[in-house]
Design a protein around this motif. Structure first.
Motif, PDB file in Angstrom:
ATOM      1  N   GLY A 101       7.940 -46.044  34.540  1.00 10.46           N
ATOM      2  CA  GLY A 101       8.531 -45.145  35.541  1.00 10.46           C
ATOM      3  C   GLY A 101       7.729 -43.864  35.577  1.00 10.46           C
ATOM      4  O   GLY A 101       7.281 -43.368  34.533  1.00 10.46           O
ATOM      5  N   ARG A 102       7.502 -43.327  36.785  1.00 10.82           N
ATOM      6  CA  ARG A 102       6.681 -42.118  36.924  1.00 10.82           C
ATOM      7  C   ARG A 102       7.327 -41.111  37.856  1.00 10.82           C
ATOM      8  O   ARG A 102       6.645 -40.381  38.583  1.00 10.82           O
TER       9      ARG A 102
ATOM     10  N   THR B  87      21.521 -35.711  27.540  1.00 13.66           N
ATOM     11  CA  THR B  87      21.064 -35.002  28.744  1.00 13.66           C
ATOM     12  C   THR B  87      22.086 -33.941  29.156  1.00 13.66           C
ATOM     13  O   THR B  87      21.739 -32.779  29.390  1.00 13.66           O
TER      14      THR B  87
ATOM     15  N   GLY C  20      17.504 -45.990  31.862  1.00 11.75           N
ATOM     16  CA  GLY C  20      18.112 -46.580  33.056  1.00 11.75           C
ATOM     17  C   GLY C  20      19.629 -46.547  33.021  1.00 11.75           C
ATOM     18  O   GLY C  20      20.242 -46.805  31.970  1.00 11.75           O
ATOM     19  N   THR C  21      20.212 -46.190  34.134  1.00 12.84           N
ATOM     20  CA  THR C  21      21.681 -46.210  34.261  1.00 12.84           C
ATOM     21  C   THR C  21      21.990 -46.660  35.676  1.00 12.84           C
ATOM     22  O   THR C  21      22.029 -45.859  36.597  1.00 12.84           O
TER      23      THR C  21
ATOM     24  N   ALA D 270      12.360 -46.062  32.236  1.00 18.84           N
ATOM     25  CA  ALA D 270      13.009 -45.175  33.216  1.00 18.84           C
ATOM     26  C   ALA D 270      12.748 -45.714  34.610  1.00 18.84           C
ATOM     27  O   ALA D 270      12.005 -45.130  35.394  1.00 18.84           O
ATOM     28  N   VAL D 271      13.346 -46.848  34.902  1.00 17.11           N
ATOM     29  CA  VAL D 271      13.078 -47.547  36.157  1.00 17.11           C
ATOM     30  C   VAL D 271      14.316 -47.553  37.058  1.00 17.11           C
ATOM     31  O   VAL D 271      14.267 -47.188  38.232  1.00 17.11           O
ATOM     32  N   GLY D 272      15.443 -48.011  36.498  1.00 14.76           N
ATOM     33  CA  GLY D 272      16.643 -48.153  37.327  1.00 14.76           C
ATOM     34  C   GLY D 272      16.804 -49.570  37.854  1.00 14.76           C
ATOM     35  O   GLY D 272      17.359 -49.783  38.927  1.00 14.76           O
ATOM     36  N   ARG D 273      16.282 -50.552  37.080  1.00 20.60           N
ATOM     37  CA  ARG D 273      16.489 -51.966  37.415  1.00 20.60           C
ATOM     38  C   ARG D 273      17.187 -52.635  36.245  1.00 20.60           C
ATOM     39  O   ARG D 273      16.578 -52.828  35.183  1.00 20.60           O
TER      40      ARG D 273
ATOM     41  N   ARG E 237       3.305 -50.654  40.491  1.00 14.93           N
ATOM     42  CA  ARG E 237       2.033 -51.297  40.823  1.00 14.93           C
ATOM     43  C   ARG E 237       1.281 -51.758  39.577  1.00 14.93           C
ATOM     44  O   ARG E 237       0.162 -52.254  39.682  1.00 14.93           O
TER      45      ARG E 237
HETATM   46  P1  NAP Z   1      13.111 -43.459  40.526  1.00 14.58           P
HETATM   47  O1  NAP Z   1      12.771 -42.127  41.084  1.00 14.58           O
HETATM   48  O2  NAP Z   1      13.627 -44.531  41.402  1.00 14.58           O
HETATM   49  O3  NAP Z   1      11.804 -43.996  39.785  1.00 14.58           O
HETATM   50  C1  NAP Z   1      11.734 -45.291  39.287  1.00 14.58           C
HETATM   51  C2  NAP Z   1      10.363 -45.555  38.732  1.00 14.58           C
HETATM   52  O4  NAP Z   1      10.327 -46.897  38.294  1.00 14.58           O
HETATM   53  C3  NAP Z   1       9.240 -45.382  39.741  1.00 14.58           C
HETATM   54  O5  NAP Z   1       8.178 -44.674  39.170  1.00 14.58           O
HETATM   55  C4  NAP Z   1       8.840 -46.822  40.078  1.00 14.58           C
HETATM   56  O6  NAP Z   1       7.465 -46.998  40.344  1.00 14.58           O
HETATM   57  C5  NAP Z   1       9.170 -47.547  38.801  1.00 14.58           C
HETATM   58  N1  NAP Z   1       9.412 -48.964  39.059  1.00 14.58           N
HETATM   59  C6  NAP Z   1      10.186 -49.512  40.016  1.00 14.58           C
HETATM   60  N2  NAP Z   1      10.155 -50.834  39.949  1.00 14.58           N
HETATM   61  C7  NAP Z   1       9.337 -51.159  38.933  1.00 14.58           C
HETATM   62  C8  NAP Z   1       8.887 -52.373  38.374  1.00 14.58           C
HETATM   63  N3  NAP Z   1       9.281 -53.545  38.855  1.00 14.58           N
HETATM   64  N4  NAP Z   1       8.044 -52.312  37.322  1.00 14.58           N
HETATM   65  C9  NAP Z   1       7.643 -51.139  36.823  1.00 14.58           C
HETATM   66  N5  NAP Z   1       8.036 -49.952  37.306  1.00 14.58           N
HETATM   67  C10 NAP Z   1       8.869 -49.964  38.356  1.00 14.58           C
HETATM   68  O7  NAP Z   1      14.179 -43.333  39.348  1.00 14.58           O
HETATM   69  P2  NAP Z   1      14.439 -42.109  38.317  1.00 14.58           P
HETATM   70  O8  NAP Z   1      15.116 -41.005  39.013  1.00 14.58           O
HETATM   71  O9  NAP Z   1      13.207 -41.837  37.543  1.00 14.58           O
HETATM   72  O10 NAP Z   1      15.502 -42.794  37.362  1.00 14.58           O
HETATM   73  C11 NAP Z   1      15.197 -43.946  36.605  1.00 14.58           C
HETATM   74  C12 NAP Z   1      16.462 -44.463  35.963  1.00 14.58           C
HETATM   75  O11 NAP Z   1      16.955 -43.475  35.062  1.00 14.58           O
HETATM   76  C13 NAP Z   1      17.605 -44.738  36.930  1.00 14.58           C
HETATM   77  O12 NAP Z   1      18.355 -45.827  36.458  1.00 14.58           O
HETATM   78  C14 NAP Z   1      18.437 -43.484  36.832  1.00 14.58           C
HETATM   79  O13 NAP Z   1      19.795 -43.721  37.160  1.00 14.58           O
HETATM   80  C15 NAP Z   1      18.288 -43.173  35.383  1.00 14.58           C
HETATM   81  N6  NAP Z   1      18.544 -41.768  35.036  1.00 14.58           N
HETATM   82  C16 NAP Z   1      19.299 -41.547  33.935  1.00 14.58           C
HETATM   83  C17 NAP Z   1      19.547 -40.254  33.527  1.00 14.58           C
HETATM   84  C18 NAP Z   1      20.349 -40.027  32.281  1.00 14.58           C
HETATM   85  O14 NAP Z   1      20.690 -38.911  31.981  1.00 14.58           O
HETATM   86  N7  NAP Z   1      20.630 -41.055  31.513  1.00 14.58           N
HETATM   87  C19 NAP Z   1      19.051 -39.187  34.263  1.00 14.58           C
HETATM   88  C20 NAP Z   1      18.237 -39.427  35.370  1.00 14.58           C
HETATM   89  C21 NAP Z   1      17.996 -40.736  35.735  1.00 14.58           C
HETATM   90  P3  NAP Z   1       6.719 -46.348  41.634  1.00 14.58           P
HETATM   91  O15 NAP Z   1       6.528 -44.918  41.301  1.00 14.58           O
HETATM   92  O16 NAP Z   1       5.458 -47.112  41.712  1.00 14.58           O
HETATM   93  O17 NAP Z   1       7.635 -46.572  42.795  1.00 14.58           O
END
Ligand code: NAP
Length: 287
Positions: A169-170, A270, A234-235, A212-215, A195
């Protein structure tokens, strides 16, 4: 290759409680000296999970003695309206921390509007200036989720120097700042994303893996090296509203060395750090 019998559960509860205690003690001192730490939560969405999360932060904040206010903007607020709310709060001496909740109304760019948050009140590191300062090694608030990842690793004594770490995740809120903070601690960092080719080959090299993807449950045993420390950010809510992580906990138990639970891992840490950052900002403002 070692295959541990047990996978250590890296719970966030204890860390979160310790952080809240530290915040509450600071609030007492500040209040005694005439400063009431103030936190503003800006909400411009009808999204239920955002509302739930906002209430959770508000309750936790009030418990440690922070004066919390929720600025509820219209669900269709324009970027100009969001910006002016953030500017007003940035100029308000009773507010020491500002958190802009997501999602934002369609057409409002979160990074762009977050430039209106005063950096000294940017307790969730949303203003790109904060990320820039962090990257330059200057003091700034890190995005709280990324900071929570580091706090859990530290509280469990996980060595980082020179170790192979992989962040999946980025995003600007989690993946990038987590990678930056790990690099700052002399880890050898690889960042994977949508990618990335042959993800499992990359992630299974990690001694420390941050997902940190969300899948939901996308990372299984084939993605994780034996004995690896795995932080699951992920959540994703399932159909019953329960939070599901990026890691298939069942599949990796007995294979990973350690794993954060979802819920109960990164999330509570967090929230606690957002409060501590607010109190820290208030202490700085009070001089
Ligand atoms: P986001 O903005 O949707 O970013 C997701 C990242 O995952 C992107 O960089 C994406 O790549 C990458 N990704 C998507 N599909 C993928 C795959 N098949 N293989 C590898 N990488 C993949 O999400 P986010 O805001 O960073 O949040 C990520 C997760 O953390 C979510 O579940 C969110 O709910 C959770 N979260 C939790 C907290 C907490 O306090 N626990 C706080 C914030 C977020 P690309 O850049 O190439 O699209």
């Amino acid at each position: 290759v070692t295959r541990p019998q047990t996978t250590q559960l890296l719970e966030g509860k204890k860390s979160a409680a310790a952080i809240r205690e530290e915040a509450a003690a600071m609030v007492q001192e500040l209040r005694a000296a005439g400063t009431v730490p103030g936190l503003a939560l800006v909400l411009a969405t009808a999204d239920e999970s955002a509302a739930w999360y906002t209430r959770a932060i508000a309750r936790a904040g009030e418990k440690v003695g922070i004066d919390v206010r929720v600025e509820r903007l219209a669900d269709d607020a324009s970027a100009a309206v969001v910006r002016s709310a953030l500017q007003r709060l940035s100029a308000d001496d009773t507010v020491h921390g500002i958190i802009l909740q997501t999602p934002l109304p369609p057409g409002v760019d979160g990074v762009e509007v977050a430039t209106a948050i005063a950096p000294e009140k940017d307790v969730d590191g949303a203003n790109p200036v904060s990320i820039g300062r962090l990257t330059a090694g200057l003091p700034a608030f890190a995005p709280a989720t990324a900071a929570a990842v580091m706090r859990i690793l530290d509280d469990h004594g996980v060595e980082l120097t020179g170790r192979r770490t992989v962040v999946v995740g980025r995003s600007l809120v989690v993946g990038k700042p987590a990678a930056m903070l790990l690099l700052e601690r002399d880890a050898t960092v690889t960042i994977c994303h949508s990618r990335t080719r042959d993800l499992a080959a990359r992630t299974s090299e990690a001694e420390v893996l941050v997902a940190a993807v969300g899948r939901p449950r996308m990372l299984g045993a084939e993605h994780i090296g034996a004995g690896a420390v795995v932080i699951d950010v992920g959540t994703t809510p399932d159909e019953d509203g329960n939070l599901v992580g990026d890691v298939d906990a069942e599949a990796v138990t007995g294979h990973a060395g350690a794993l954060t639970p979802v819920p109960g891992g990164v999330g509570p840490v967090t929230t606690a750090l957002l409060l501590l950052n607010t109190v820290t900002a208030a202490a700085r403002a009070a001089g």
